[in-house]
Scaffold this motif. Structure first.
Motif, PDB file in Angstrom:
ATOM      1  N   THR A   1      10.581   6.216 118.977  1.00 61.05           N
ATOM      2  CA  THR A   1      11.688   5.855 117.734  1.00 61.05           C
ATOM      3  C   THR A   1      10.908   4.920 116.691  1.00 61.05           C
ATOM      4  N   ILE A   2      10.787   5.460 115.597  1.00 61.05           N
ATOM      5  CA  ILE A   2      10.124   4.869 114.326  1.00 61.05           C
ATOM      6  C   ILE A   2      11.238   3.776 113.675  1.00 61.05           C
ATOM      7  N   GLY A   3      10.806   2.636 113.447  1.00 64.66           N
ATOM      8  CA  GLY A   3      11.648   1.660 112.879  1.00 64.66           C
ATOM      9  C   GLY A   3      11.188   1.397 111.368  1.00 64.66           C
ATOM     10  N   LEU A   4      12.093   1.762 110.619  1.00 60.79           N
ATOM     11  CA  LEU A   4      11.716   1.782 109.221  1.00 60.79           C
ATOM     12  C   LEU A   4      12.244   0.704 108.308  1.00 60.79           C
TER      13      LEU A   4
ATOM     14  N   ARG B   1      12.385  11.978 104.598  1.00 57.95           N
ATOM     15  CA  ARG B   1      12.107  13.335 104.434  1.00 57.95           C
ATOM     16  C   ARG B   1      10.940  13.808 105.143  1.00 57.95           C
ATOM     17  N   ILE B   2       9.832  13.222 104.654  1.00 57.73           N
ATOM     18  CA  ILE B   2       8.624  13.357 105.413  1.00 57.73           C
ATOM     19  C   ILE B   2       8.454  13.414 106.702  1.00 57.73           C
ATOM     20  N   ILE B   3       9.075  12.324 107.244  1.00 58.81           N
ATOM     21  CA  ILE B   3       8.802  11.979 108.659  1.00 58.81           C
ATOM     22  C   ILE B   3       9.647  13.146 109.368  1.00 58.81           C
ATOM     23  N   ASN B   4      10.752  13.514 109.082  1.00 59.44           N
ATOM     24  CA  ASN B   4      11.524  14.564 109.670  1.00 59.44           C
ATOM     25  C   ASN B   4      11.094  15.903 109.507  1.00 59.44           C
ATOM     26  N   GLN B   5      10.546  16.266 108.378  1.00 60.45           N
ATOM     27  CA  GLN B   5       9.670  17.660 108.125  1.00 60.45           C
ATOM     28  C   GLN B   5       8.654  17.570 108.952  1.00 60.45           C
ATOM     29  N   GLU B   6       8.050  16.807 109.107  1.00 60.64           N
ATOM     30  CA  GLU B   6       6.448  16.796 109.852  1.00 60.64           C
ATOM     31  C   GLU B   6       6.750  17.025 111.441  1.00 60.64           C
ATOM     32  N   THR B   7       7.815  16.206 111.790  1.00 57.06           N
ATOM     33  CA  THR B   7       8.252  16.284 113.106  1.00 57.06           C
ATOM     34  C   THR B   7       9.088  17.490 113.568  1.00 57.06           C
ATOM     35  N   GLN B   8       9.735  18.073 112.554  1.00 56.15           N
ATOM     36  CA  GLN B   8      10.291  19.476 112.983  1.00 56.15           C
ATOM     37  C   GLN B   8       9.021  20.529 112.852  1.00 56.15           C
TER      38      GLN B   8
ATOM     39  N   ARG C   1       6.057  19.935 113.735  1.00 52.60           N
ATOM     40  CA  ARG C   1       5.025  20.034 114.960  1.00 52.60           C
ATOM     41  C   ARG C   1       5.742  20.291 116.044  1.00 52.60           C
ATOM     42  N   LEU C   2       7.137  20.116 116.392  1.00 54.41           N
ATOM     43  CA  LEU C   2       7.749  20.234 117.351  1.00 54.41           C
ATOM     44  C   LEU C   2       8.723  21.483 117.453  1.00 54.41           C
ATOM     45  N   GLY C   3       8.790  21.973 116.079  1.00 55.43           N
ATOM     46  CA  GLY C   3       9.612  23.257 115.874  1.00 55.43           C
ATOM     47  C   GLY C   3      11.039  23.074 116.386  1.00 55.43           C
ATOM     48  N   GLY C   4      11.872  24.269 116.309  1.00 51.52           N
ATOM     49  CA  GLY C   4      13.218  24.290 116.889  1.00 51.52           C
ATOM     50  C   GLY C   4      14.275  23.511 115.970  1.00 51.52           C
ATOM     51  N   LEU C   5      14.936  22.690 116.373  1.00 55.08           N
ATOM     52  CA  LEU C   5      15.930  21.682 115.760  1.00 55.08           C
ATOM     53  C   LEU C   5      15.394  20.354 115.882  1.00 55.08           C
ATOM     54  N   HIS C   6      14.146  20.310 116.298  1.00 57.22           N
ATOM     55  CA  HIS C   6      13.724  18.908 116.468  1.00 57.22           C
ATOM     56  C   HIS C   6      13.678  18.197 115.067  1.00 57.22           C
ATOM     57  N   SER C   7      14.105  16.806 115.309  1.00 55.36           N
ATOM     58  CA  SER C   7      13.930  15.726 114.010  1.00 55.36           C
ATOM     59  C   SER C   7      13.384  14.467 114.804  1.00 55.36           C
ATOM     60  N   ALA C   8      13.210  13.510 113.834  1.00 52.17           N
ATOM     61  CA  ALA C   8      12.649  12.403 114.218  1.00 52.17           C
ATOM     62  C   ALA C   8      13.421  11.352 114.853  1.00 52.17           C
TER      63      ALA C   8
END
Length: 231
Positions: free
Chosen positions: A3-6, A20-27, A29-36
């Motif tokens: 878990t990232i603390g911002l 936006r960047i953190i969630n887009q990059e997580t999705q 890399r992990l695909g599917g419905l993943h988010s950070a």
């Protein structure tokens, strides 16, 4: 996934970009419905800006430490300060919590070195440009030569950040003023330019620069994702 603390709201305009960047990059890399997995403590930036203007860095540091501890207590596995300027107290914040702090200057410098560059121009707030906490770290830890604009250039860059970018105002005239500052840094020997305020990337895109540009918001967010995913 950790878990990232911002620590955001510094300003919220750039905090949106981090999210936006953190969630887009997580999705990506992990695909599917993943988010950070992430938590955010968002400041009222007017209160922080008043402390900056007054030079009350002690009070600003206390607030940043409290925010980091709140995030840690809520379950954050790392701390990300969503601001270049507020890395002035990064060492104090890091010492006050048990979880690691991902430093924006380190994330940026590592990419610059990976590109084989040695001399870079730096844009940012007056605090970032004139104090040593940022450019000194890049020189001492990474051996980079960091150039900053002259006094007039610093006034231009700082003024546009606080009068326009943190308010969400994007003006072509201001872009042209920034480009003139970048041109001067290139003339002075800069091989690339660091967009060393997390809002500057809203105004200056790679195509706006005659030399490579490094968007610290993007690089910092990317480093947080890499850490959270164990890359």
């Amino acid at each position: 996934m950790k878990t990232i603390g911002l620590i955001g709201g510094l300003s919220w305009e750039s905090s949106i970009e981090y999210y936006r960047i953190i969630n887009q990059e997580t999705q990506k890399r992990l695909g599917g419905l993943h988010s950070a997995k992430c938590l955010m403590h968002s400041f009222d930036f007017a209160e922080i800006e008043a402390l900056q203007e007054a030079g009350d860095w002690e009070a600003a540091t206390a607030r940043m430490i409290a925010a980091a501890r709140n995030l840690e207590g809520a379950g954050a596995d790392c701390i990300v300060i969503c601001s270049n300027t507020m890395h002035r107290m990064a060492d104090d914040v890091a010492a006050a919590v048990d979880q690691p702090l991902i430093h924006i200057a380190d994330a940026t410098a590592e990419v610059i070195l990976g590109g084989g560059l040695g001399t870079v121009g730096l844009l940012g707030t007056r605090y970032t440009l004139e104090q040593d906490f940022y450019k000194g770290r890049m020189t001492d830890r990474f051996g980079l030569r960091v150039l900053i604009p002259d006094a007039a250039g610093r006034d231009i860059v700082h003024g546009i950040i606080y009068e326009e970018l943190v308010r969400g105002l994007i003006n072509p005239e201001s872009r042209a003023l920034y480009q003139a500052v970048i041109d001067k840094l290139q003339e002075d020997g800069a091989e690339a330019v660091i967009l060393g305020c997390t809002e500057i990337g809203l105004l200056i895109k790679p195509e706006d620069c005659p030399i490579p540009s490094y968007d610290t918001t993007y690089l910092h967010a990317l480093a947080a994702v890499e850490w959270a995913l164990g890359a």
